[in-house]
Design an enzyme around this catalytic site. Structure first.
Site, short mmCIF file in Angstrom:
data_model
loop_
_atom_site.label_atom_id
_atom_site.label_comp_id
_atom_site.label_asym_id
_atom_site.label_seq_id
_atom_site.Cartn_x
_atom_site.Cartn_y
_atom_site.Cartn_z
N HIS A 180 -6.04 9.12 3.33
CA HIS A 180 -6.34 8.90 1.90
C HIS A 180 -7.03 7.57 1.61
O HIS A 180 -7.42 7.31 0.47
CB HIS A 180 -5.07 8.98 1.06
CG HIS A 180 -4.18 7.77 1.21
ND1 HIS A 180 -3.38 7.57 2.30
CD2 HIS A 180 -4.00 6.69 0.42
CE1 HIS A 180 -2.74 6.43 2.18
NE2 HIS A 180 -3.10 5.86 1.05
C1 UD1 Z 1 -2.38 4.24 -3.76
C2 UD1 Z 1 -2.37 2.83 -3.15
C3 UD1 Z 1 -2.32 2.91 -1.64
C4 UD1 Z 1 -1.18 3.80 -1.17
C5 UD1 Z 1 -1.27 5.15 -1.84
C6 UD1 Z 1 -0.12 6.02 -1.45
C7 UD1 Z 1 -3.61 1.15 -4.48
C8 UD1 Z 1 -4.81 0.31 -4.52
N1 UD1 Z 1 -3.56 2.09 -3.51
O1 UD1 Z 1 -3.59 4.85 -3.35
O2 UD1 Z 1 -2.13 1.64 -1.11
O3 UD1 Z 1 -1.25 3.94 0.22
O4 UD1 Z 1 -1.28 4.97 -3.27
O5 UD1 Z 1 -0.29 7.33 -1.86
O6 UD1 Z 1 -2.72 0.97 -5.30
N2 UD1 Z 1 -4.18 10.89 -8.23
C9 UD1 Z 1 -3.75 12.13 -8.63
N3 UD1 Z 1 -2.41 12.31 -8.80
C10 UD1 Z 1 -1.52 11.29 -8.62
C11 UD1 Z 1 -2.01 10.05 -8.20
C12 UD1 Z 1 -3.33 9.87 -8.00
O7 UD1 Z 1 -4.53 13.05 -8.81
O8 UD1 Z 1 -0.32 11.49 -8.82
C13 UD1 Z 1 -5.62 10.64 -8.06
C14 UD1 Z 1 -6.08 9.59 -9.07
O9 UD1 Z 1 -6.48 10.16 -10.26
C15 UD1 Z 1 -7.20 8.92 -8.34
C16 UD1 Z 1 -6.80 9.04 -6.88
O10 UD1 Z 1 -5.84 10.06 -6.79
O11 UD1 Z 1 -8.41 9.59 -8.50
C17 UD1 Z 1 -6.34 7.74 -6.35
O12 UD1 Z 1 -5.11 7.31 -6.94
P1 UD1 Z 1 -4.67 5.76 -6.97
O13 UD1 Z 1 -3.31 5.65 -7.51
O14 UD1 Z 1 -5.75 4.95 -7.58
O15 UD1 Z 1 -4.68 5.29 -5.49
P2 UD1 Z 1 -4.24 6.04 -4.15
O16 UD1 Z 1 -5.45 6.43 -3.42
O17 UD1 Z 1 -3.20 7.07 -4.41
#
Ligand code: UD1
Length: 379
Positions: free
Chosen positions: A213
């Site tokens: 991811h």
């Molecule tokens: C975040 C952390 C990362 C960790 C990971 C664990 C940061 C910078 N990154 O990354 O260190 O390893 O979590 O999972 O904080 N999304 C969904 N549903 C959700 C959550 C996210 O669809 O419940 C989508 C968001 O809309 C976004 C993407 O996933 O487009 C990324 O989510 P984000 O929370 O920004 O960071 P992660 O990649 O999950």
């Protein structure tokens, strides 16, 4: 001892993303049991899908958050800024004795900054880890959080050395172990019992678990393709099961990589699993392929070989004593490391100092014994 009234002092614990929940759960339990403190759990909402959040609370028997800030979507700046604004009013209202943040996600840094600007004492759990790669958002979050924390609770010796090198007062740093390993040890019986692999028709030690991811791997088509090339070869030799992170699912669609997966006959894509189900799958796997940080530690504890698809690790103990190897996102390297694991025998399980299931106990004890926890507070 802290001067005490009959009233217990509030400690706010903030969680935001999936891995925070496993790290916070044992701290919540110890704080609930404490005679001096009472916890207030705040969820920023950074991870909001049921499969990325709620199921972890259920699996870990963790109370629902006292407050949900509902900060879900956004860029890094948006996430950080919105968490700060929403958390500030909660902290002003709740007047905690201390704010505790865990890990290295955007919610961690946002909460740390908010507490510090209100001059509330700040504790960072999982302090001191360093990849020395500032292109990783987590590295920026870790370094900044550590430098404004009053209590730095460290999981491994390398963390203590890193903090010393950066000039952080050693009196603020404590090597206490790993609260994520507390959670793993505390749930091991349940994890062993459920045998999730059977649901997917997988043999004991007859498959690999894949997680992927990180922006560096899934936001770049070139890097994602390179990893896919490796996976296409490995799955011919060992079936792969892949719980897909929502970020990765979006990227598979956006970069037009669906077909590449469809061509892999022994690659099974599934939705993200809960904590117990996922860890059960990992515990009976032949190997893990990942770009997660926490999973490098969990595989070390479970003695499962792990190929890390990152250029470096901030958790060097997993390399030194554990089962972890670094492969980056180069296809040939990943294949080489995976084959090496397939042709070797399991090694003896490593024993790591303080990874004994009692890290959260140590942390709460240290805070209870602290004489002057309110020295910075002006609330
Ligand atoms: C975040 C952390 C990362 C960790 C990971 C664990 C940061 C910078 N990154 O990354 O260190 O390893 O979590 O999972 O904080 N999304 C969904 N549903 C959700 C959550 C996210 O669809 O419940 C989508 C968001 O809309 C976004 C993407 O996933 O487009 C990324 O989510 P984000 O929370 O920004 O960071 P992660 O990649 O999950």
């Amino acid at each position: 001892m802290i001067s005490r009234s009959d009233k217990k002092e509030k400690i706010v614990i903030v969680v935001g993303a999936r891995p925070n929940i496993m790290k916070a759960a044992p701290l919540m339990r110890e704080l609930i049991a404490s005679r001096h403190f009472t916890p207030v759990l705040i969820h920023t909402g950074q991870h909001y899908d049921m499969k990325m959040s709620d199921v972890f609370f259920k699996d870990l028997n963790l109370q629902k958050p006292n407050v949900c800030l509902g900060i879900a979507y956004g860029t890094h700046a948006e996430q950080t800024g919105k968490v700060m604004i929403a958390l500030e009013s909660e902290l002003v209202h709740k007047k905690p004795k201390l704010v505790m943040v865990v890990g290295d996600v955007n919610s961690t840094l946002a909460s740390a900054l908010t507490a510090k600007k209100l001059q509330i004492p700040l504790a960072h759990v999982e302090a001191g880890l360093r990849s020395y790669d500032k292109t990783m958002p987590e590295e920026v979050n870790r370094v900044l959080t550590d430098h404004i924390s009053d209590y730095l609770f460290v999981t491994e010796k390398s963390g203590m050395m890193n903090l010393r090198k950066e000039g952080i007062n050693v009196k603020k740093t404590y090597l206490v172990g790993n609260t994520m390993i507390d959670t793993l040890r505390g749930n091991l019986l349940a994890i062993k019992r459920i045998k999730v692999r059977k649901k997917f028709g997988l043999e004991m030690k007859g498959y690999a678990v894949l997680t992927l991811h990180r922006p560096a791997n899934v936001d770049s088509k070139k890097n994602f393709r390179s990893i896919l090339k490796a996976l296409a070869t490995i799955q011919k030799e060992l079936p792969i099961i892949f719980p897909v992170h929502p970020r990765t699912l979006k990227q598979i669609k956006a970069l037009g990589l669906k077909r590449a997966f469809q061509h892999m006959k022994n690659m099974v894509l599934i939705e993200p699993l809960g904590y117990l189900e996922f860890t059960s799958l990992v515990s009976e796997a032949r190997m893990v392929l990942t770009d997660s940080g926490g999973l490098q530690e969990e595989t070390t504890e479970l003695n499962i070989p792990c190929v890390t698809m990152l250029e470096t690790t901030e958790r060097p103990i997993t390399i030194k004593q554990g089962t972890n190897v670094i492969a980056g996102n180069d296809a040939n390297k990943i294949i080489y490391k995976a084959r090496k694991i397939l042709s070797s025998k399991t090694r003896k399980k490593a024993v790591i100092q303080y990874w004994d299931g009692k890290a959260a106990k140590r942390i709460v004890k240290i805070l209870e014994n602290e004489k002057n926890i309110n020295r910075h507070t002006n609330l």
